[in-house]
Design a protein around this motif. Structure first.
Motif, PDB file in Angstrom:
ATOM      1  N   UNK A   1       0.810  -1.240   0.000  1.00  0.00           N
ATOM      2  CA  UNK A   1       0.000   0.000   0.000  1.00  0.00           C
ATOM      3  C   UNK A   1       0.831   1.272   0.000  1.00  0.00           C
ATOM      4  N   UNK A   2       2.127   1.187  -0.225  1.00  0.00           N
ATOM      5  CA  UNK A   2       2.953   2.390  -0.305  1.00  0.00           C
ATOM      6  C   UNK A   2       3.151   2.799  -1.762  1.00  0.00           C
ATOM      7  N   UNK A   3       3.170   4.110  -1.974  1.00  0.00           N
ATOM      8  CA  UNK A   3       3.286   4.670  -3.320  1.00  0.00           C
ATOM      9  C   UNK A   3       4.368   5.758  -3.327  1.00  0.00           C
ATOM     10  N   UNK A   4       4.762   6.115  -4.538  1.00  0.00           N
ATOM     11  CA  UNK A   4       5.600   7.296  -4.731  1.00  0.00           C
ATOM     12  C   UNK A   4       5.225   7.947  -6.054  1.00  0.00           C
ATOM     13  N   UNK A   5       5.450   9.249  -6.155  1.00  0.00           N
ATOM     14  CA  UNK A   5       5.237   9.959  -7.413  1.00  0.00           C
ATOM     15  C   UNK A   5       6.443   9.773  -8.304  1.00  0.00           C
ATOM     16  N   UNK A   6       6.206   9.762  -9.606  1.00  0.00           N
ATOM     17  CA  UNK A   6       7.335   9.799 -10.529  1.00  0.00           C
ATOM     18  C   UNK A   6       8.167  11.039 -10.196  1.00  0.00           C
ATOM     19  N   UNK A   7       9.499  10.920 -10.113  1.00  0.00           N
ATOM     20  CA  UNK A   7      10.312  12.056  -9.651  1.00  0.00           C
ATOM     21  C   UNK A   7      10.061  13.356 -10.393  1.00  0.00           C
ATOM     22  N   UNK A   8       9.947  13.283 -11.725  1.00  0.00           N
ATOM     23  CA  UNK A   8       9.708  14.495 -12.506  1.00  0.00           C
ATOM     24  C   UNK A   8       8.339  15.074 -12.178  1.00  0.00           C
ATOM     25  N   UNK A   9       7.341  14.206 -12.084  1.00  0.00           N
ATOM     26  CA  UNK A   9       5.984  14.650 -11.775  1.00  0.00           C
ATOM     27  C   UNK A   9       5.944  15.266 -10.378  1.00  0.00           C
TER      28      UNK A   9
END
Length: 893
Positions: A334-342
């Motif tokens: 259930x952990x997420x991250x944003x695309x670095x550029x985004x």
């Protein structure tokens, strides 16, 4: 095993019925090769490199996020002949049992079934060594090796998992080829694999797109760009695969794609416009608000996202964004991250759309992260919010203050708290500032801040034991720098009491605190000459193995133990411990400059005793004493070694100056003081003042055996035979002294016996000294002994014991069945001459009288005579002609 790299599909993953040791089902999607999009560009140069990598057991594909690592390896793996096992690592795999449960299932899923004899992990926190051995044995027995790809391996942070993986890889022989796809350096001894030619590496520079590849990628997106323009785009993006793809997507929406790509700027403003218009603004208001707020986080779960939005709808929103490939990446569990550029674009937009809200978002995130035990991220977001009282309080309450001094994060923490301003006032901030000052050896300022923190804590009866235990650690460190054993013992006693009050889970999480306490205590005991007590504390630390968090105290404790062995005359033991200390940091990738450098001082001291002067100087040059308040043991050790080396080289005045480092301590060190006296006495003797040399030696007692035997040797050289023997007889030793002490004692007694005409005793003592010294390659005592020893070493029985390590050449010829009295083919190496002594010797070779030499050098006749005595002693001769001849033999003229 090289593949054809056609569009071959990976093996079908069978239904998984197994569960991990926690009872969770093993997820089939983690064993499947990631799908390549239609715009994926196959890069043949990298595929060829991976094909060649099959010749080595380990392949490392290391690059930043978005570098194209996973799709590259997936494309290569799809073209290989089976068995090829794929596992996408998740954060939960840091537990050994869970990790190996997934590895075993990945092997089964690819058609390389593991027999029941291997078994399955039963405990999430550990793996039976028998399981690993059985797995390695089965792999080693295979006719066709298995290719095991571990994607996202940077999520494996447990050292024990890395050690277990290395064990299996080593013992699997040719039955396993391991491919690690990672963003960070894995916890493996890569230097060993490199040295053995068993590692293939593909890193960021090789993963970067070339101009030709950028042209081909853009063509897959329906875009055409001249090679020179593509090269300029690649240069601005540093070949970043994700940036090229994003710019291609943005260019397709432009009226003039070619012009768009040619004018693309590194600040990615046009890409930002596209992403905001096509991704963010196309979402509902609730989704836009969530994305903007979570952009301040490196990673997030629905509950953390809800804490930032003050809503409760994050879970379905994040799942939908990930499902729609809206630049939200799923990390697992259930952990997420944003695309670095985004994420970067969203943060910039957040400051425009919701000005002033960013600190509050960091503050909310920090509090959620602290409640859930994520200390590293808690500190980062507390600092970003400017809430230093909270950040420092979290560090202290978690008992993590020791991390400012040891481990892989000390530099990061120091830099983070360096931005803390004077407005932050609390006992916790005072403790952090005190720790920062003491880590820089600023003793006065550190103590002032520590006292202020202790006063505030004393006024607060409800203060946590963790804060008071942090005070005890800093008190011990301050006592170490001040050379104050009572203060250190008081701090250690207070710490022992507080350890009973601190929750056990905190102590288990931070073993570095106890290791640091004992290291400081052992160091100050060593300074005070309490060798047995020092060894007891330091041995406990040196014997721990708690990974990176205790590597620096382990390294320092080993270095101190090496110094103890040296001071007790055990050169071989000292050398082994010093080398072990140096390799301790290397084992987990810390630079050799980490720590005090005491191990190099010990190695330099050992080199002096072995008359390896160039090596000793090189090791000394590598020791960089920190500025500010000095560590007494380190400073005293450096003074000792430097002075001895200068003395051996004939630089008497410089040696005397080096022997007194002028370090201010609460108590004097008996061994440091005694060694300083030895240097001063040797200087008096070298300058022709035997009475003064003998007088200063009265300060050396039998409580310091190593110093006492050297003092006895100097007394003998000053003509005080009775005083020398009395000093030897006064030595109080429990049998713990090594050859560097016993050999010198034997030589002093042998010379005394030689003066008394007891030839049998002389030969017996010399024979024993040679036997003991040969094992340690201990040359210095024989070179310091003087001219009397040379005729004795020329006899056959003794020369046989010295040849090859002390005196080169064959044993003397025997005449009539008796030992001859001829000198060895090359006599003992002489001590190095000073510059002035060389000047005198050169004029002596020119047949100049003592008066002529004095006039030529503008010195007194007595000074010339003093230099001549020193030259005769160092060259082991008694006459001017012998000195010239000996100097020519040694190529000093």
């Amino acid at each position: 095993m090289a593949g054809t790299h056609d569009n071959v599909q990976g093996p079908t993953v069978p239904a998984v019925q197994c569960a991990d040791p926690l009872g969770n089902p093993l997820l089939r999607t983690r064993f499947a090769l990631p799908a390549r999009p239609v715009t994926f560009l196959r890069r043949q140069r990298l595929l060829q490199h991976l094909d060649q990598a099959l010749r080595t057991p380990l392949t490392l594909v290391n690059g930043a996020a978005g570098a194209g690592k996973t799709l590259l390896v997936a494309d290569w793996a799809a073209g290989l002949r089976p068995p090829v096992a794929w596992l996408t690592v998740e954060v939960g795999d840091r537990r050994p049992g869970v990790f190996w449960a997934y590895v075993l299932q990945a092997l089964r899923a690819c058609g390389a079934p593991v027999s029941e004899a291997v078994g399955t992990p039963a405990d999430a926190a550990g793996v039976d060594q028998k399981l690993l051995a059985a797995l390695a044995a089965e792999l080693n027995d295979r006719n066709r090796p298995v290719v095991l790809v571990l994607d996202e391996y940077d999520r494996v942070t447990a050292p024990e998992v890395a050690e277990q993986l290395e064990f299996v890889l080593h013992h699997a022989g040719g039955g396993l080829h391991l491919v690690l796809v990672t963003r960070t350096e894995p916890l493996l001894p890569l230097h060993r694999y490199r040295a053995a030619g068993e590692l293939t590496e593909i890193r960021g520079a090789e993963l970067a797109f070339t101009a030709e590849e950028a042209v081909a990628l853009l063509e897959l997106h329906g875009l055409r760009l001249p090679l020179h323009a593509a090269g300029a785009l690649v240069d601005r993006l540093r070949g970043w695969a994700a940036g090229l793809r994003l710019s291609a997507l943005a260019a397709r929406e432009s009226a003039d794609p070619e012009l768009y790509l040619k004018e693309f700027e590194a600040d990615r403003s046009t890409v930002a416009d596209f992403l905001l218009a096509e991704v963010l603004k196309g979402q509902p208001d609730e989704t836009q608000d969530l994305l903007l707020r979570v952009s301040v986080l490196e990673r997030f779960c629905p509950d953390l996202a809800n804490a930032l939005t003050l809503r409760a709808d994050a879970e379905p929103i994040l799942a939908g964004l990930h499902r729609d490939n809206a630049f939200v990446e799923h990390l697992g569990h259930t952990w997420y991250q944003l695309h670095p550029l985004f994420g970067e674009i969203l943060r910039a937009h957040l400051r425009v759309r919701l000005p002033g809200v960013e600190p509050e978002l960091h503050r909310r995130g920090a509090r959620w992260l602290r409640r859930h035990g994520f200390l590293t991220e808690t500190l980062a977001h507390g600092a970003a919010a400017g809430d230093w009282n909270f950040a420092a309080g979290a560090l202290i309450d978690d008992l993590a203050i020791g991390q400012l001094f040891t481990g892989l994060r000390s530099d990061d923490l120091t830099q983070l708290f360096s931005f803390m301003g004077p407005e932050a006032r609390s006992p916790a901030t005072d403790l952090v500032r005190a720790a920062h000052d003491l880590s820089r050896r600023d003793l006065d300022r550190g103590l002032a801040r520590l006292r202020r923190a202790e006063e505030h804590l004393a006024d607060d009866p409800g203060s946590l034991a963790a804060a008071r235990l942090s005070c005890a650690l800093l008190e011990a460190l301050a006592a170490r720098f001040a050379g104050c054993p009572p203060q250190a013992e008081k701090a250690a006693a207070a710490a022992d009491e507080l350890l009973r009050e601190v929750p056990g889970h905190l102590l288990d999480k931070h073993p570095e605190l106890h290791a640091l306490l004992l290291t400081h205590l052992g160091s100050v005991r060593l300074w005070a000459g309490r060798f047995d007590d020092a060894r007891a504390a330091l041995t406990v630390v040196a014997g721990t193995d708690d990974g990176a968090c205790t590597v620096l105290p382990r390294k320092e404790s080993m270095g101190h133990l090496a110094l103890l062995d040296y001071l007790n005359g055990w050169l071989g033991r000292a050398e082994r411990k010093a080398l072990a200390a140096m390799s301790e940091a290397e084992r987990i990738g810390l630079p050799q400059s980490s720590g005090s450098g005491i191990e190099r001082l010990v190695l330099a001291a050992v080199a002096v005793e072995r008359h390896e002067l160039a090596r000793a100087q090189a090791l000394l040059d590598e020791v960089d004493l920190p500025s500010g308040a000095r560590d007494p043991v380190l400073t005293g050790g450096q003074a000792l070694v430097t002075a001895r080396l200068l003395l051996v080289r004939g630089k008497v005045r410089a040696a005397v100056e080096a022997a007194n480092p002028a370090v201010s301590t609460a108590v004097a060190s008996p061994w440091a003081a005694s060694h300083e006296v030895l240097v001063v006495s040797a200087a008096h003797l070298a300058e022709g003042r035997p009475d003064e040399a003998s007088a200063v030696l009265e300060q050396v007692s039998g409580d310091q055996p190593a110093c006492a035997v050297e003092a006895a040797g100097l007394q003998l050289a000053a003509g005080r035979c009775e005083a020398a023997v009395d000093l030897l007889d006064s030595i109080r030793s429990q049998g713990g002294t090594g050859p560097a002490v016993t050999v010198r004692a034997a030589l002093v007694r042998a010379q005394a016996a030689e003066w008394a005409g007891d030839t049998a005793t002389v030969r017996r003592l010399l024979a024993q000294a040679l036997l003991d010294a040969r094992r340690e390659r201990l040359r210095r005592p024989f070179l310091d002994a003087g001219a009397w020893i040379r005729p004795l070493l020329a006899t056959a029985s003794l020369h046989e014991l010295a040849v090859g390590w002390l005196t080169p050449g064959p044993a003397p010829a025997r005449r009539g069945g008796r030992s001859g009295a001829e000198s060895p083919s090359s006599p003992l190496v002489a001590a190095e001459l000073s510059g002035r002594e060389r000047d005198v010797l050169e004029r002596l070779a020119g047949m100049m009288s003592t008066e002529e030499i004095a006039a030529d050098l503008y010195v007194s006749v007595n000074t010339v005579k003093t230099h001549l005595k020193s030259v005769f002693r160092k060259l082991a001769v008694n006459r001017r002609g012998d000195a010239v001849r000996r100097a020519r033999e040694l190529r000093l003229l």
